[in-house]
Design an enzyme around this catalytic site. Structure first.
Site, PDB file in Angstrom:
ATOM      1  N   VAL A  13       0.472  -1.375  -0.412  1.00  0.00           N
ATOM      2  CA  VAL A  13       0.019   0.524  -0.162  1.00  0.00           C
ATOM      3  C   VAL A  13       0.825   0.903  -0.390  1.00  0.00           C
ATOM      4  O   VAL A  13       0.234   2.363  -0.348  1.00  0.00           O
ATOM      5  CB  VAL A  13      -1.091   0.045   1.357  1.00  0.00           C
ATOM      6  CG1 VAL A  13      -2.067  -0.855   1.152  1.00  0.00           C
ATOM      7  CG2 VAL A  13      -0.558   0.292   2.829  1.00  0.00           C
ATOM      8  N   THR A  16       5.961   1.549   2.925  1.00  0.00           N
ATOM      9  CA  THR A  16       7.724   1.925   2.685  1.00  0.00           C
ATOM     10  C   THR A  16       8.365   2.855   2.474  1.00  0.00           C
ATOM     11  O   THR A  16       9.155   4.106   2.160  1.00  0.00           O
ATOM     12  CB  THR A  16       8.767   0.869   2.358  1.00  0.00           C
ATOM     13  OG1 THR A  16       8.130  -0.692   2.565  1.00  0.00           O
ATOM     14  CG2 THR A  16      10.529   0.681   1.861  1.00  0.00           C
ATOM     15  N   LYS A  37      13.043  -2.134  11.205  1.00  0.00           N
ATOM     16  CA  LYS A  37      11.869  -3.334   9.650  1.00  0.00           C
ATOM     17  C   LYS A  37      12.112  -4.776  11.128  1.00  0.00           C
ATOM     18  O   LYS A  37      13.063  -5.129  10.746  1.00  0.00           O
ATOM     19  CB  LYS A  37      11.881  -3.482   8.784  1.00  0.00           C
ATOM     20  CG  LYS A  37      11.376  -4.604   8.513  1.00  0.00           C
ATOM     21  CD  LYS A  37      10.315  -3.624   7.623  1.00  0.00           C
ATOM     22  CE  LYS A  37       9.365  -4.719   6.344  1.00  0.00           C
ATOM     23  NZ  LYS A  37       8.551  -4.493   5.983  1.00  0.00           N
ATOM     24  N   GLY A 130       2.905  -6.772   6.063  1.00  0.00           N
ATOM     25  CA  GLY A 130       1.866  -6.158   5.805  1.00  0.00           C
ATOM     26  C   GLY A 130       0.955  -5.050   6.189  1.00  0.00           C
ATOM     27  O   GLY A 130       1.326  -4.176   6.421  1.00  0.00           O
ATOM     28  N   ASN A 192      -2.059   7.356   0.705  1.00  0.00           N
ATOM     29  CA  ASN A 192      -1.137   7.185  -0.386  1.00  0.00           C
ATOM     30  C   ASN A 192      -1.603   7.311  -1.911  1.00  0.00           C
ATOM     31  O   ASN A 192      -2.247   6.667  -1.984  1.00  0.00           O
ATOM     32  CB  ASN A 192      -0.517   6.699  -0.108  1.00  0.00           C
ATOM     33  CG  ASN A 192       1.086   5.915  -1.286  1.00  0.00           C
ATOM     34  OD1 ASN A 192       1.611   6.847  -1.679  1.00  0.00           O
ATOM     35  ND2 ASN A 192       1.041   4.560  -1.520  1.00  0.00           N
TER      36      ASN A 192
HETATM   37  N1  LIG Z   1       2.514   7.085  -3.805  1.00  0.00           N
HETATM   38  C1  LIG Z   1       3.768   6.150  -4.509  1.00  0.00           C
HETATM   39  N2  LIG Z   1       4.104   6.954  -5.635  1.00  0.00           N
HETATM   40  C2  LIG Z   1       5.272   5.821  -6.520  1.00  0.00           C
HETATM   41  N3  LIG Z   1       5.311   5.084  -6.212  1.00  0.00           N
HETATM   42  C3  LIG Z   1       4.845   4.804  -5.096  1.00  0.00           C
HETATM   43  C4  LIG Z   1       3.991   5.290  -4.288  1.00  0.00           C
HETATM   44  N4  LIG Z   1       4.014   4.968  -3.553  1.00  0.00           N
HETATM   45  C5  LIG Z   1       3.849   3.065  -3.306  1.00  0.00           C
HETATM   46  N5  LIG Z   1       5.050   3.194  -4.594  1.00  0.00           N
HETATM   47  C6  LIG Z   1       5.661   2.397  -5.386  1.00  0.00           C
HETATM   48  O1  LIG Z   1       4.536   1.715  -5.254  1.00  0.00           O
HETATM   49  C7  LIG Z   1       5.409  -0.616  -4.308  1.00  0.00           C
HETATM   50  C8  LIG Z   1       4.864  -0.471  -2.676  1.00  0.00           C
HETATM   51  O2  LIG Z   1       4.851   0.382  -2.153  1.00  0.00           O
HETATM   52  P1  LIG Z   1       5.611  -0.270  -0.664  1.00  0.00           P
HETATM   53  O3  LIG Z   1       6.352  -1.578  -0.954  1.00  0.00           O
HETATM   54  O4  LIG Z   1       6.138   0.862  -0.065  1.00  0.00           O
HETATM   55  O5  LIG Z   1       4.770  -1.257  -0.181  1.00  0.00           O
HETATM   56  P2  LIG Z   1       4.236  -1.562   0.924  1.00  0.00           P
HETATM   57  O6  LIG Z   1       3.120  -1.704   1.855  1.00  0.00           O
HETATM   58  O7  LIG Z   1       5.617  -0.960   1.851  1.00  0.00           O
HETATM   59  O8  LIG Z   1       4.408  -3.076   0.952  1.00  0.00           O
HETATM   60  P3  LIG Z   1       5.105  -4.280   2.025  1.00  0.00           P
HETATM   61  O9  LIG Z   1       3.935  -4.778   2.002  1.00  0.00           O
HETATM   62  O10 LIG Z   1       4.958  -4.939   1.131  1.00  0.00           O
HETATM   63  O11 LIG Z   1       6.312  -4.240   2.399  1.00  0.00           O
HETATM   64  C9  LIG Z   1       6.705  -0.079  -4.208  1.00  0.00           C
HETATM   65  O12 LIG Z   1       7.061  -0.648  -5.554  1.00  0.00           O
HETATM   66  C10 LIG Z   1       6.812   1.752  -4.393  1.00  0.00           C
HETATM   67  O13 LIG Z   1       8.316   2.076  -4.404  1.00  0.00           O
HETATM   68  C1  LIG Z   2       5.398 -10.367   1.391  1.00  0.00           C
HETATM   69  C2  LIG Z   2       5.192  -9.114   1.176  1.00  0.00           C
HETATM   70  N1  LIG Z   2       6.096  -7.884   0.759  1.00  0.00           N
HETATM   71  C3  LIG Z   2       5.027  -8.481   2.808  1.00  0.00           C
HETATM   72  N2  LIG Z   2       6.286  -8.098   3.462  1.00  0.00           N
HETATM   73  C4  LIG Z   2       3.982  -9.813   3.731  1.00  0.00           C
HETATM   74  C5  LIG Z   2       2.280  -9.702   3.907  1.00  0.00           C
HETATM   75  C6  LIG Z   2       1.653 -10.494   4.121  1.00  0.00           C
HETATM   76  C7  LIG Z   2       0.580 -10.479   4.244  1.00  0.00           C
HETATM   77  C8  LIG Z   2      -0.409 -11.267   4.834  1.00  0.00           C
HETATM   78  C9  LIG Z   2      -1.936 -10.937   5.170  1.00  0.00           C
HETATM   79  O1  LIG Z   2      -2.345 -10.280   5.522  1.00  0.00           O
HETATM   80  O2  LIG Z   2      -2.612 -11.878   4.100  1.00  0.00           O
HETATM   81 MG   LIG Z   3       7.306  -2.025   2.918  1.00  0.00          MG
END
Ligand SMILES: Nc1ncnc2c1ncn2[C@@H]1O[C@H](COP(=O)(O)OP(=O)(O)OP(=O)(O)O)[C@@H](O)[C@H]1O
Ligand SMILES: C[C@H](N)[C@H](N)CCCCCC(=O)O
Ligand SMILES: [Mg+2]
EC number: 6.3.3.3
Length: 225
Positions: A13, A16, A37, A130, A192
């Site tokens: 979502v 990161t 993390k 997650g 976001n």
């Molecule tokens: N506002 C944004 N603008 C451009 N790219 C984005 C934006 N938000 C997220 N992204 C891109 O979308 C993808 C998913 O974002 P991110 O890795 O931050 O998600 P996350 O919630 O941290 O995922 P995870 O659950 O795996 O940790 C990444 O490639 C990130 O660079």
């Molecule tokens: C692998 C992924 N990028 C995350 N690190 C882990 C996401 C776990 C989600 C589990 C769930 O709620 O279904």
């Molecule tokens: Mg992340």
């Protein structure tokens, strides 16, 4: 010391992405920012045969590479699953004590007094794995860890990242109410704007923030600053 637990309405979502932009912004004001993390899954093989958590690398670089990458993310697993399942796939378990102990590297030994003592860092940003109700270990969801962390670090604020798209009103109300039932308040919601959302067709984007604030009572921003 300011402490933020960054969670989300799910995986992918923008936790990161938004956390890293926030870390960079706070660093630009001259503050010392730590990043943590507690556990990562979906890791990739590194040059030295260890697993690399891409989230940890992104956060670490945004913070100016403080301490070590290992201190950012002490527990890493390969499978793209919730951490306890990813650990099980390797015949291992997520170490629940280590999840908490890992914070001490950033807050100093007596994390209870992080707010008072001269902690090494002015700000600490912690990213969960997650969504808020994703399993973090065999017996804890992210929300349980957030509650425990807040007991140890009272200044802790919980930041919920949600993608600004149709359907996010439900996701945020559900997350806020479930969090409250679990004894965790949400301090800020960040809507976001993920580039992949076709803005022209999604007419909810311009009103989601106001709707979510109305129904949850939580402050909602589109830019975490
Ligand atoms: N506002 C944004 N603008 C451009 N790219 C984005 C934006 N938000 C997220 N992204 C891109 O979308 C993808 C998913 O974002 P991110 O890795 O931050 O998600 P996350 O919630 O941290 O995922 P995870 O659950 O795996 O940790 C990444 O490639 C990130 O660079
Ligand atoms: C692998 C992924 N990028 C995350 N690190 C882990 C996401 C776990 C989600 C589990 C769930 O709620 O279904
Ligand atoms: Mg992340």
């Amino acid at each position: 010391m300011e402490v933020y637990f960054v969670t989300g309405t799910g995986t992918d979502v923008g936790k990161t992405y938004c956390a890293s932009r926030y870390v960079e912004m706070r660093r630009r004001t001259g503050l010392r920012v730590g990043v943590y993390k507690p556990v990562a899954s979906g890791c990739i093989p590194g040059d030295d045969g260890d697993w690399v958590a891409e989230d940890a690398v992104e956060l670490w670089r945004a913070a100016g590479c403080p301490l070590t990458l290992e201190a950012v993310c002490p527990q890493k697993f390969a499978a793209s699953l919730a951490p306890p399942q990813a650990a099980l796939a390797e015949g291992r378990e997520v170490d629940e004590m280590e999840l908490l102990r890992g914070v001490d590297a950033w807050t100093g030994p007596s994390s209870n007094s992080a707010a008072e003592n001269d902690a090494r860092f002015d700000v600490l940003v912690v990213e969960g794995a997650g969504g808020l109700f994703s399993p973090l270990s065999a017996s804890q969801l992210n929300v349980d860890f957030a509650r425990t962390l807040r007991e140890r670090l009272p200044p802790l604020k919980v930041v919920l990242i949600a993608p600004n798209r149709l359907g996010v009103i439900h996701d945020c109300i559900a997350a806020v109410r479930a969090a409250q039932a679990a004894g965790v308040g949400i301090d800020l919601i960040v809507l976001n704007r993920i580039a992949s959302v076709a803005e022209s067709k999604d007419h909810s984007i311009s009103t989601n923030a106001q709707q979510i604030e109305h129904w949850t009572g939580c402050p909602v921003v589109e830019q975490w600053s």
